[in-house]
Design an enzyme around this catalytic site. Structure first.
Site, PDB file in Angstrom:
ATOM      1  N   THR A 188     -11.779   5.754   9.817  1.00 43.17           N
ATOM      2  CA  THR A 188     -12.635   5.382   8.689  1.00 43.17           C
ATOM      3  C   THR A 188     -12.753   3.856   8.632  1.00 43.17           C
ATOM      4  O   THR A 188     -11.935   3.148   9.229  1.00 43.17           O
ATOM      5  CB  THR A 188     -12.022   5.853   7.349  1.00 43.17           C
ATOM      6  N   TYR A 194       0.842  -1.202   0.000  1.00 43.29           N
ATOM      7  CA  TYR A 194       0.000   0.000   0.000  1.00 43.29           C
ATOM      8  C   TYR A 194       0.882   1.258   0.000  1.00 43.29           C
ATOM      9  O   TYR A 194       0.656   2.188  -0.791  1.00 43.29           O
ATOM     10  CB  TYR A 194      -0.895  -0.055   1.242  1.00 43.29           C
TER      11      TYR A 194
HETATM   12  N1  LIG Z   1      -8.143   7.044   6.917  1.00 42.13           N
HETATM   13  C1  LIG Z   1      -6.851   7.304   6.955  1.00 42.13           C
HETATM   14  O1  LIG Z   1      -6.269   7.450   8.026  1.00 42.13           O
HETATM   15  C2  LIG Z   1      -6.074   7.437   5.692  1.00 42.13           C
HETATM   16  C3  LIG Z   1      -4.719   7.777   5.784  1.00 42.13           C
HETATM   17  C4  LIG Z   1      -3.994   7.917   4.616  1.00 42.13           C
HETATM   18  C5  LIG Z   1      -4.610   7.776   3.391  1.00 42.13           C
HETATM   19  N2  LIG Z   1      -5.930   7.428   3.335  1.00 42.13           N
HETATM   20  C6  LIG Z   1      -6.537   7.260   2.002  1.00 42.13           C
HETATM   21  O2  LIG Z   1      -7.803   7.871   1.989  1.00 42.13           O
HETATM   22  C7  LIG Z   1      -8.590   7.294   0.932  1.00 42.13           C
HETATM   23  C8  LIG Z   1      -9.983   7.021   1.452  1.00 42.13           C
HETATM   24  O3  LIG Z   1      -9.932   6.019   2.445  1.00 42.13           O
HETATM   25  P1  LIG Z   1     -10.748   6.090   3.799  1.00 42.13           P
HETATM   26  O4  LIG Z   1      -9.764   6.037   4.898  1.00 42.13           O
HETATM   27  O5  LIG Z   1     -11.737   7.186   3.744  1.00 42.13           O
HETATM   28  O6  LIG Z   1     -11.450   4.652   3.827  1.00 42.13           O
HETATM   29  P2  LIG Z   1     -12.934   4.170   3.422  1.00 42.13           P
HETATM   30  O7  LIG Z   1     -13.938   4.935   4.175  1.00 42.13           O
HETATM   31  O8  LIG Z   1     -12.931   2.693   3.531  1.00 42.13           O
HETATM   32  O9  LIG Z   1     -13.007   4.601   1.912  1.00 42.13           O
HETATM   33  C9  LIG Z   1     -12.383   3.919   0.878  1.00 42.13           C
HETATM   34  C10 LIG Z   1     -13.271   4.070  -0.315  1.00 42.13           C
HETATM   35  O10 LIG Z   1     -12.610   3.494  -1.453  1.00 42.13           O
HETATM   36  C11 LIG Z   1     -13.538   2.606  -2.055  1.00 42.13           C
HETATM   37  N3  LIG Z   1     -12.867   1.564  -2.805  1.00 42.13           N
HETATM   38  C12 LIG Z   1     -11.946   0.686  -2.384  1.00 42.13           C
HETATM   39  N4  LIG Z   1     -11.616  -0.148  -3.373  1.00 42.13           N
HETATM   40  C13 LIG Z   1     -12.360   0.222  -4.453  1.00 42.13           C
HETATM   41  C14 LIG Z   1     -12.487  -0.254  -5.776  1.00 42.13           C
HETATM   42  N5  LIG Z   1     -11.801  -1.316  -6.219  1.00 42.13           N
HETATM   43  N6  LIG Z   1     -13.335   0.380  -6.612  1.00 42.13           N
HETATM   44  C15 LIG Z   1     -14.063   1.443  -6.195  1.00 42.13           C
HETATM   45  N7  LIG Z   1     -14.001   1.919  -4.946  1.00 42.13           N
HETATM   46  C16 LIG Z   1     -13.159   1.321  -4.090  1.00 42.13           C
HETATM   47  C17 LIG Z   1     -14.338   2.043  -0.903  1.00 42.13           C
HETATM   48  O11 LIG Z   1     -15.513   1.420  -1.365  1.00 42.13           O
HETATM   49  P3  LIG Z   1     -16.301   0.323  -0.474  1.00 42.13           P
HETATM   50  O12 LIG Z   1     -17.085   1.081   0.553  1.00 42.13           O
HETATM   51  O13 LIG Z   1     -17.135  -0.370  -1.480  1.00 42.13           O
HETATM   52  O14 LIG Z   1     -15.245  -0.558   0.142  1.00 42.13           O
HETATM   53  C18 LIG Z   1     -14.592   3.314  -0.128  1.00 42.13           C
HETATM   54  O15 LIG Z   1     -15.625   4.047  -0.715  1.00 42.13           O
HETATM   55  C19 LIG Z   1      -7.841   6.040   0.489  1.00 42.13           C
HETATM   56  O16 LIG Z   1      -7.185   6.284  -0.718  1.00 42.13           O
HETATM   57  C20 LIG Z   1      -6.839   5.831   1.602  1.00 42.13           C
HETATM   58  O17 LIG Z   1      -5.688   5.165   1.152  1.00 42.13           O
HETATM   59  C21 LIG Z   1      -6.673   7.259   4.460  1.00 42.13           C
END
Ligand SMILES: NC(=O)c1ccc[n+]([C@@H]2O[C@H](COP(=O)([O-])OP(=O)(O)OC[C@H]3O[C@@H](n4cnc5c(N)ncnc54)[C@H](OP(=O)(O)O)[C@@H]3O)[C@@H](O)[C@H]2O)c1
Length: 319
Positions: free
Chosen positions: A234, A201
């Site tokens: 999240t 990742y």
């Molecule tokens: N939260 C943190 O601390 C953090 C830190 C650094 C970076 N990020 C980044 O922030 C972004 C959002 O993540 P989040 O933390 O908000 O988590 P999240 O709430 O789980 O959101 C991830 C989103 O991506 C979607 N997704 C995953 N795989 C997919 C696919 N193959 N096709 C279409 N949609 C897909 C998920 O859909 P489903 O609901 O269907 O699974 C969900 O809507 C990500 O890129 C993550 O790497 C988050």
């Protein structure tokens, strides 16, 4: 080196990526930056049904933007759309069902979208951390397919549409986790390593940052930025990193705090004045390398990333 990088990074994270890190950084925010009306502008957000993507969509909807929510699951997407519409009153919210790990599907989606819509801002937010080496139907490693190749194809395919508009922007929700990885183009599908989902990742997130820098050099009319949301509570963090979550749950940012810089990059005039291609954290450009971490890549390696992604993406392009 990996011990050094991980330790320096975690200490930095405790200081900056947590809720208290957000609280201190936000003292320097200019509230007027987000006091904008973006009615008439069109925003696409991938992974918009939960977490940072949904929080971003909600803030943009409040400011009048037309939203294209790109999600893989119809039920979750419809539920999110209903909630955002109820909360904001914005009726210009459209759903598109797309799996970002399906390269052919992305090309087809983008072609259709280009024929029917305009686009001012693309927010590549969908992301995953799959902890075992799993393959998609196309035989692609799932993290790479979603985080790197999916982002590459969607952005590449939509660049001509963005080019037509006023003040076009592309934002990539990367991660500070990428700081522990040096770009490695030798094994994009993790075929020759002991598989570690966290590191795969982080490598994908490094690739996103390099892509952002490379695109900014070539497409001068579009404003590109990558960003780190901090550590936010999240669904992805809970499910993919349960131990980290248990340890850190009282220190995590809210989803809205994680989304703040995405929103700022997407709507504020201040963000557009920043140089294109930078990496942001809490509304500030920050370094893409930790001190003494030896994560710099050569221009040749960066060009190779683009070349390899371009070749791979073409294999899936419908003729
Ligand atoms: N939260 C943190 O601390 C953090 C830190 C650094 C970076 N990020 C980044 O922030 C972004 C959002 O993540 P989040 O933390 O908000 O988590 P999240 O709430 O789980 O959101 C991830 C989103 O991506 C979607 N997704 C995953 N795989 C997919 C696919 N193959 N096709 C279409 N949609 C897909 C998920 O859909 P489903 O609901 O269907 O699974 C969900 O809507 C990500 O890129 C993550 O790497 C988050």
């Amino acid at each position: 080196m990996s011990w050094y990088r991980n330790t320096v990074w975690f200490l930095k994270g405790l200081r900056e990526y947590t809720r208290s890190g957000y609280d201190s950084a936000s003292k320097h925010f200019v509230p007027a930056d987000l006091e904008v009306n973006v009615t008439g502008r069109s925003f696409m957000i991938t992974g918009a049904n939960s977490g940072i993507g949904k929080a971003t969509a909600t803030e943009i909807a409040k400011r009048g933007g037309t939203l294209h929510l790109v999600c893989r699951n119809k039920e979750r997407a419809e539920e999110a759309k209903r909630e955002i519409t109820t909360e904001t009153g914005n009726q210009n919210i459209f759903l598109h069902i797309l799996d970002m790990s399906n390269p052919k599907g992305i090309w087809e989606f983008a072609e259709k979208f280009k024929a029917e819509h305009k686009l001012n801002v693309l927010i590549n937010n969908a992301g995953c951390m799959v902890n075992k080496r799993e393959l998609t139907e196309d035989g692609l490693e799932k993290n790479f397919a979603t985080n790197t190749l999916g982002t590459y194809i969607l952005t590449t395919a939509l660049l001509p549409l963005l080019e037509k508009e006023d003040d076009p922007r592309v934002i990539i929700v990367s991660s500070g986790g990428m700081l522990v990885q040096k770009l490695d183009v030798s094994d994009l599908q993790s075929e020759n390593i002991t598989f570690d989902g966290t590191m795969v990742y982080a490598q994908n997130k490094r690739q996103q940052v390099v892509l952002t820098e490379q695109w900014a050099k070539v497409h001068k009319n579009i404003h590109f930025s990558a960003m780190h949301p901090g550590w936010a509570d999240t669904p992805a963090v809970r499910s993919a990193m349960p131990e980290f979550y248990e340890k850190m749950k009282n220190k995590l940012r809210t989803e809205a705090q994680g989304a703040d810089t995405v929103v700022w990059l997407a709507v504020s005039p201040a963000a557009a004045k920043q140089t294109s291609g930078l990496f942001f954290q809490d509304r500030q450009p920050v370094s893409t390398h930790l001190l003494l971490a030896r994560t710099y890549s050569s221009p040749e390696e960066e060009e190779k990333l683009i070349k390899t992604l371009e070749e791979l993406s073409q294999k899936f392009k419908p003729t």
